[in-house]
Design a protein around this motif. Structure first.
Motif, short mmCIF file in Angstrom:
data_model
loop_
_atom_site.label_atom_id
_atom_site.label_comp_id
_atom_site.label_asym_id
_atom_site.label_seq_id
_atom_site.Cartn_x
_atom_site.Cartn_y
_atom_site.Cartn_z
N ILE A 94 1.11 -1.49 0.06
CA ILE A 94 -0.26 0.20 -0.02
C ILE A 94 1.39 1.57 -0.21
O ILE A 94 0.20 2.23 -0.47
N GLY A 95 2.25 1.23 0.34
CA GLY A 95 3.25 2.39 0.43
C GLY A 95 3.53 2.76 -0.70
O GLY A 95 3.46 3.84 -1.29
N VAL A 96 3.35 0.77 -1.89
CA VAL A 96 4.18 1.83 -3.42
C VAL A 96 2.53 1.84 -4.13
O VAL A 96 2.80 3.13 -4.37
N LEU A 97 1.32 1.77 -3.58
CA LEU A 97 -0.29 1.59 -4.57
C LEU A 97 0.21 3.47 -3.74
O LEU A 97 0.20 4.20 -5.17
N ARG A 98 0.45 4.04 -3.01
CA ARG A 98 0.41 5.28 -2.52
C ARG A 98 1.11 6.38 -3.99
O ARG A 98 1.39 7.66 -3.57
N LEU A 99 2.41 5.71 -4.10
CA LEU A 99 3.22 6.71 -4.67
C LEU A 99 2.67 6.97 -6.67
O LEU A 99 2.61 7.70 -6.91
N ASP B 108 -4.20 11.42 -6.35
CA ASP B 108 -6.08 11.79 -6.19
C ASP B 108 -5.70 12.13 -3.68
O ASP B 108 -5.50 10.87 -2.99
N PRO B 109 -5.90 13.39 -3.38
CA PRO B 109 -5.46 13.57 -2.63
C PRO B 109 -6.65 12.41 -1.10
O PRO B 109 -6.15 12.31 -0.04
N ALA B 110 -7.42 12.56 -1.16
CA ALA B 110 -8.91 11.97 -0.92
C ALA B 110 -8.17 10.25 -0.74
O ALA B 110 -8.29 9.63 0.28
N ALA B 111 -7.76 9.25 -1.99
CA ALA B 111 -7.29 8.09 -2.36
C ALA B 111 -5.89 8.52 -1.05
O ALA B 111 -5.90 7.00 -0.14
N ALA C 279 -3.29 5.89 3.49
CA ALA C 279 -2.97 6.64 4.88
C ALA C 279 -3.38 6.38 6.10
O ALA C 279 -2.77 5.63 7.53
N ARG C 280 -4.44 6.63 6.31
CA ARG C 280 -5.54 5.57 7.48
C ARG C 280 -5.32 4.18 7.55
O ARG C 280 -5.51 3.51 8.95
N ILE C 281 -5.36 3.57 6.44
CA ILE C 281 -5.13 2.22 5.82
C ILE C 281 -3.98 1.67 6.68
O ILE C 281 -4.13 0.31 7.20
N GLN C 282 -3.07 2.36 6.44
CA GLN C 282 -1.75 1.82 6.90
C GLN C 282 -2.06 1.98 8.42
O GLN C 282 -1.48 1.14 8.87
N ASN C 283 -2.79 2.86 8.50
CA ASN C 283 -2.24 3.06 10.35
C ASN C 283 -2.76 1.95 10.84
O ASN C 283 -2.92 1.57 11.77
N ASP C 284 -4.13 1.91 10.59
CA ASP C 284 -5.28 0.42 10.97
C ASP C 284 -4.47 -0.51 10.77
O ASP C 284 -4.47 -2.30 11.00
N LEU C 285 -3.74 -0.98 9.47
CA LEU C 285 -2.88 -2.40 9.01
C LEU C 285 -1.84 -2.67 10.93
O LEU C 285 -1.41 -3.73 11.36
N PHE C 286 -1.04 -1.18 11.20
CA PHE C 286 -0.31 -1.22 12.34
C PHE C 286 -1.47 -1.29 13.52
O PHE C 286 -0.41 -2.90 13.59
N ASP C 287 -2.54 -0.52 13.77
CA ASP C 287 -2.85 -1.92 14.70
C ASP C 287 -3.87 -3.50 14.10
O ASP C 287 -4.23 -4.25 15.24
N VAL C 288 -3.72 -3.63 13.14
CA VAL C 288 -3.75 -5.46 12.87
C VAL C 288 -2.98 -5.86 13.13
O VAL C 288 -3.10 -6.57 13.89
N GLY C 289 -1.43 -5.48 12.89
CA GLY C 289 -0.36 -6.07 13.68
C GLY C 289 -0.30 -6.57 14.95
O GLY C 289 -0.62 -7.59 15.11
#
Length: 186
Positions: free
Chosen positions: A45-50, A55-58, A63-73
Motif C-alpha cells: 500500500i505504501g508503493v500504491l500511494r506513489l 488523488d489526495p482523498a485516496a 494513509a489511514r489504512i496503513q495505520n489501521d494495518l499496524f493496529d491489525v499487526g
C-alpha cells in the motif's frame, strides 16, 4: 509509546521471535505468518500511494489504512482477544464500508470480471488487494487454531473489497478497467 533503540538484537538467529506478550515462538508459526502478511500488505500500500495520480482523498484513505494495518499487526501479535491490548474495532471496519460505498457510487456496475491492471495505480491496488486476501486467509487459518479478534477478519475482508473499488476508481471510475474475455486464449 514505542521506543526502538536497538534494531539488530540477534534474538531471531535461531529461528524464533517474540510475540507482543513476550512469548517466544518459531518464525513460521501461524500467528507470525499472519501478521507478516499484514505487514506485506501495508508495504505494498505504501508503493500504491506513489501511484495514486495526485488523488489526495485516496492518499488520505491509504494513509489511514496503513495505520489501521499496524493496529491489525499489534492485535495479532498478542494472543487472545482481551481488551487490555490494542485491538481492531468494528468502527475501523465501518469506516472502510463507508469509504467503499462512497467510491463505488459513481462507478457503473460490472458486466464482467476485470483483469488486474489498467493504470499503474489500479495495478498496484489490485496487488495490494491480493495480499490483503492472503492476509485474511492466514488469519482465518490462525483462528482455526488459536483465539483471534473477529474484527481483524472482518477488517481484512472489507479492505480487499475497498482496494478493488479503489482500483476501479483509479481506472477512471471503471472506464479503464480491462474486462476478462473468457476463453480468449484458446
Amino acid at each position: 509509546m514505542v521506543r526502538l533503540d536497538v534494531i539488530m538484537t540477534r534474538g531471531g538467529d535461531a529461528g524464533e521471535t517474540s510475540l507482543g506478550d513476550g512469548t517466544r515462538v518459531r518464525k513460521d508459526a501461524l500467528r507470525v505468518a499472519a501478521y507478516g502478511t499484514v505487514d506485506e500488505a501495508n508495504a505494498v500500500i505504501g508503493v500504491l500511494r506513489l501511484h495514486l495520480g495526485g488523488d489526495p482523498a485516496a492518499d488520505a484513505m491509504m494513509a489511514r489504512i496503513q495505520n489501521d494495518l499496524f493496529d491489525v499487526g499489534a492485535d495479532l501479535c498478542v494472543p487472545g482477544t482481551g481488551e487490555d491490548r490494542l485491538r481492531v474495532t468494528d468502527m475501523q471496519c465501518l469506516r472502510l464500508e463507508t469509504e467503499l460505498a462512497e467510491m463505488n457510487r459513481p462507478i457503473p456496475p460490472l458486466r464482467s470480471f476485470v483483469l488486474p491492471g489498467g493504470s499503474p495505480g489500479a495495478a498496484h491496488a489490485h496487488l495490494a488487494r491480493t495480499i490483503a486476501r492472503r492476509a485474511e486467509r492466514d488469519v482465518v487459518s490462525l483462528a482455526a487454531e488459536d483465539a483471534v479478534n473477529p474484527a481483524v477478519i472482518r477488517y481484512l475482508n472489507r479492505l480487499s473489497d475497498h482496494l478493488f473499488v479503489l482500483s476501479r476508481r483509479l481506472n477512471g471510475n471503471g472506464a479503464g478497467d480491462i474486462a476478462w474475455t473468457p476463453g480468449a486464449s484458446r
